[in-house]
Write a protein that holds these residues in place. Structure first.
Motif, PDB file in Angstrom:
ATOM      1  N   SER A 156      19.429  45.357  59.113  1.00  0.00           N
ATOM      2  CA  SER A 156      18.580  45.410  57.912  1.00  0.00           C
ATOM      3  C   SER A 156      19.389  45.528  56.624  1.00  0.00           C
ATOM      4  CB  SER A 156      17.658  46.622  57.961  1.00  0.00           C
ATOM      5  OG  SER A 156      16.633  46.390  58.850  1.00  0.00           O
ATOM      6  N   SER A 157      20.392  46.415  56.635  1.00  0.00           N
ATOM      7  CA  SER A 157      21.144  46.667  55.392  1.00  0.00           C
ATOM      8  C   SER A 157      21.905  45.413  54.973  1.00  0.00           C
ATOM      9  CB  SER A 157      22.113  47.837  55.572  1.00  0.00           C
ATOM     10  OG  SER A 157      21.425  48.975  56.019  1.00  0.00           O
TER      11      SER A 157
ATOM     12  N   LYS B 291      15.877  44.789  68.952  1.00  0.00           N
ATOM     13  CA  LYS B 291      16.594  45.497  67.893  1.00  0.00           C
ATOM     14  C   LYS B 291      15.598  45.527  66.746  1.00  0.00           C
ATOM     15  CE  LYS B 291      21.361  44.054  68.672  1.00  0.00           C
ATOM     16  NZ  LYS B 291      22.431  44.825  68.067  1.00  0.00           N
ATOM     17  N   ARG B 292      15.684  46.516  65.889  1.00  0.00           N
ATOM     18  CA  ARG B 292      14.674  46.623  64.840  1.00  0.00           C
ATOM     19  C   ARG B 292      14.583  45.323  64.037  1.00  0.00           C
ATOM     20  NH1 ARG B 292      11.891  50.849  62.025  1.00  0.00           N
ATOM     21  NH2 ARG B 292      11.269  50.100  59.988  1.00  0.00           N
TER      22      ARG B 292
ATOM     23  N   LYS C 136      27.785  54.945  60.111  1.00  0.00           N
ATOM     24  CA  LYS C 136      28.772  54.659  61.151  1.00  0.00           C
ATOM     25  C   LYS C 136      29.839  53.734  60.578  1.00  0.00           C
ATOM     26  CE  LYS C 136      29.465  52.056  65.060  1.00  0.00           C
ATOM     27  NZ  LYS C 136      29.157  50.649  64.965  1.00  0.00           N
TER      28      LYS C 136
ATOM     29  N   THR D 165      25.027  42.603  60.076  1.00  0.00           N
ATOM     30  CA  THR D 165      23.841  41.818  59.716  1.00  0.00           C
ATOM     31  C   THR D 165      22.585  42.432  60.333  1.00  0.00           C
ATOM     32  OG1 THR D 165      24.419  40.332  61.530  1.00  0.00           O
ATOM     33  CG2 THR D 165      25.012  39.593  59.312  1.00  0.00           C
TER      34      THR D 165
ATOM     35  N   ARG E 291      28.299  39.634  64.029  1.00  0.00           N
ATOM     36  CA  ARG E 291      28.536  39.797  65.472  1.00  0.00           C
ATOM     37  C   ARG E 291      27.276  39.444  66.259  1.00  0.00           C
ATOM     38  NH1 ARG E 291      31.110  45.311  67.578  1.00  0.00           N
ATOM     39  NH2 ARG E 291      29.030  46.146  67.177  1.00  0.00           N
ATOM     40  N   THR E 292      26.136  39.980  65.806  1.00  0.00           N
ATOM     41  CA  THR E 292      24.881  39.672  66.503  1.00  0.00           C
ATOM     42  C   THR E 292      23.884  39.135  65.481  1.00  0.00           C
ATOM     43  OG1 THR E 292      25.292  41.517  67.999  1.00  0.00           O
ATOM     44  CG2 THR E 292      23.058  40.630  67.973  1.00  0.00           C
TER      45      THR E 292
END
Ligand code: NA7
Length: 529
Positions: free
Chosen positions: A183-184, A323-324, A144, A181, A204-205
């Motif tokens: 996992s990647s 979130k994961r 994305k 920010t 952002r989060t």
């Protein structure tokens, strides 16, 4: 035009095993792969620090005892090059390449209801026809790119973590900005910071991340696992997350404050997903979740020396694990480096990308390289970007406009003889993906075998069964805290995407049992013609 029994789209871990399984049934199968090699997600995601977040001895194929005995994983969590090396080994060992067409993207697939055949078009102009179509296109395979104003004006290099140059990228002496920010981002930031002159992280989060404590697998541990591999794999298949780690044996709210601290500390020291899966109430009780979350926040505050940066890094706007969860190596420690700065773009949003960096409401930032660690159009992106047309020309993308529906996450009404591996409505990304792929592959192979033996020409999900399945998936998710975050599980990261919780949350073991029961009882919920 090539005529085959089965076309499989994608030569990642799902597609490779699907090919192997269909060959065993004697079916003429071709795999069509967009990349120039096998490995899927692990072929494309070559950013520094990319590695799996499930232990490698678990995150690996179980279908061949010889394979799992002979392969040596050097680290607890394998790096991307190690996983890709494994994927290549599997392709060679099982002689898979002769039935894989590389460098070829599937652009369209259309079902002919009279002929009971799929026609598959590709970007190279080659066309295939097949009786069955298996979509092994992956859950995290469409990067994305964020819609940031001015992105095209940037004069430096732009890199996306999920589409990394094959030759790698040398950050030495470069100034770098990174957006994202998850996992990647969390995996790559420490390594980019190590090489770069300066790294600015635009967050952002804030996310929850647990240390991996990665390192070589001690010989003794490896021998123990290999000695008990069959039993451990059975345990994994009977577990919530498709892993052999013990899970759900402690309820946070039943512990005294001292016991709680001791348990949290123990899981933190074990590292990785154990911190989430050890606790039975972490994802269902807000109170329990908040206790687990606050323990992580206090760890962040203890690691990060600048209290202001520490507070920015503490996630406060969503439940722990919704979130994961991220699994890191020296992530929070990286913010103690002199060459790293952190910008809170929730408080001070990005206005535009400029020729030499980016501008927020309050400041101008300059850098030579922009890294986008901005994630994926997850779970459905790879399917909706292909023109898949079922009976009467209906377009899958249209059918899924208000959210994806697939019976068992495998089959879609009006799309006969098409099967999706780890599709929306299946445990997929909430389970150990390789075992989840194996379970789907074996189940789909069994269904195709059943169709062949009974001279069936079309297998299709019943609309009511599909509707009911989708409802159940949504209802189950609604009882958990998973739905309380703007995550890619919900499609919330892609503007305009329907907000529907896509993975099946009731557990890999419950799901597999349901699939087995359906197979044993003559496939209720399917029309077999
Ligand atoms: P994720 O987990 O989707 O993370 C993407 C990150 O990029 C996340 O921090 C996003 O912030 C951020 N993002 C995305 N778009 C923007 C824009 N427009 N502006 C600012 N920040 C943005 O993707 P990953 O690749 O890290 O990980 C995906 C999975 O791969 C992971 O869960 C593992 O299973 C492996 P947000 O949270 O949306 O505020």
């Amino acid at each position: 035009m090539q005529d085959r029994d089965v076309i499989v789209v994608g030569a990642g871990f799902a597609g490779m095993y699907m090919l192997h399984s269909l060959r065993r049934l004697g079916l003429a199968t071709t795999v069509i792969e967009r990349g120039s090699g096998v490995g899927g997600t692990w072929f494309w995601n070559r950013y520094p620090g990319a590695r799996c977040d499930v232990e490698s001895m678990s995150y690996s194929y179980s279908f061949s005892e010889e394979l799992q005995q002979e392969w040596v994983w050097p680290h607890r969590y394998a790096t991307q090059p190690e996983i890709l090396c494994y994927a290549n080994h599997v392709a060679d060992r099982f002689d898979l390449r002769r039935d894989i067409v590389f460098d070829t993207a599937v652009t369209a697939a259309e079902y002919d209801d009279l002929e009971k055949r799929w026609t598959i078009n590709t970007g190279t102009g080659e066309t295939f026809r097949a009786r069955y179509l298996v979509m092994a296109t992956g859950c995290l395979s469409v990067p994305k790119v964020p819609d940031l104003p001015g992105l095209g004006n940037f004069r430096g290099r732009v890199l996306h973590t999920a589409d990394w140059p094959r030759e790698g990228y040398d950050f030495t002496d470069q100034t770098v900005g990174i957006v994202g920010t998850g996992s990647s981002g969390i995996q790559s930031i420490p390594l980019i910071a190590r090489d770069a002159k300066h790294l600015t992280v635009f967050q952002r989060t804030a996310n929850y991340s647990i240390p991996a404590w990665n390192g070589p697998i001690p010989q003794k541990r490896e021998s123990e696992i290999k000695l008990n591999y069959r039993a451990l794999r059975q345990k994994s298949r009977g577990s919530y997350a498709g892993d052999y780690a013990d899970e759900y044996y402690v309820s946070i709210l039943e512990l005294s404050p001292e016991e709680r601290e001791e348990q949290f500390e123990r899981r933190w020291q074990e590292g990785g997903f154990n911190y989430q899966y050890a606790f039975a109430d972490a994802m269902v009780s807000e109170q329990a979740n908040e206790l687990a979350a606050e323990f992580v926040r206090n760890k962040i505050r203890a690691i990060v020396k600048d209290p202001q940066a520490a507070e920015i890094l503490c996630p406060k706007d969503h439940p722990f694990g919704a979130k994961r969860l991220c699994v890191d190596t020296q992530y929070y420690e990286t913010y103690n480096r002199d060459n790293v700065s952190l910008v809170d773009i929730k408080a001070d949003p990005i206005i535009e990308i400029t020729e030499t960096g980016l501008r927020t409401g309050q400041a101008e930032h300059h850098f030579e390289v922009l890294v986008l660690a901005t994630g994926f159009d997850a779970m459905t992106g790879a399917l909706t970007r292909i023109d898949i047309r079922g009976r009467h020309g209906v377009l899958l993308r249209e059918r899924w406009r208000d959210g994806p529906q697939a019976y068992l996450g495998v089959a879609v009404t009006e799309f006969p003889n098409m099967f999706v591996i780890t599709g929306p409505g299946s445990p997929s990304v909430l389970a150990n993906m390789i075992l989840a792929c194996e379970q789907h592959v074996e189940w789909i192979a069994q269904l195709i075998e059943h169709a062949e033996e009974n001279a069936l020409t079309a297998v299709e999900a019943d609309p009511e069964a599909q509707e009911q399945w989708a409802r159940q998936v949504t209802e189950s998710a609604g009882k958990t805290l998973y739905v309380k975050a703007n995550s890619w599980y919900l499609g919330a990261n892609v503007p305009g995407k329907a907000r529907v919780f896509m993975p099946y949350v009731d557990g890999f073991q419950v799901y597999s049992q349901t699939c087995d029961d359906i197979a044993k009882t003559g496939y209720p919920g399917f029309h077999l013609r």
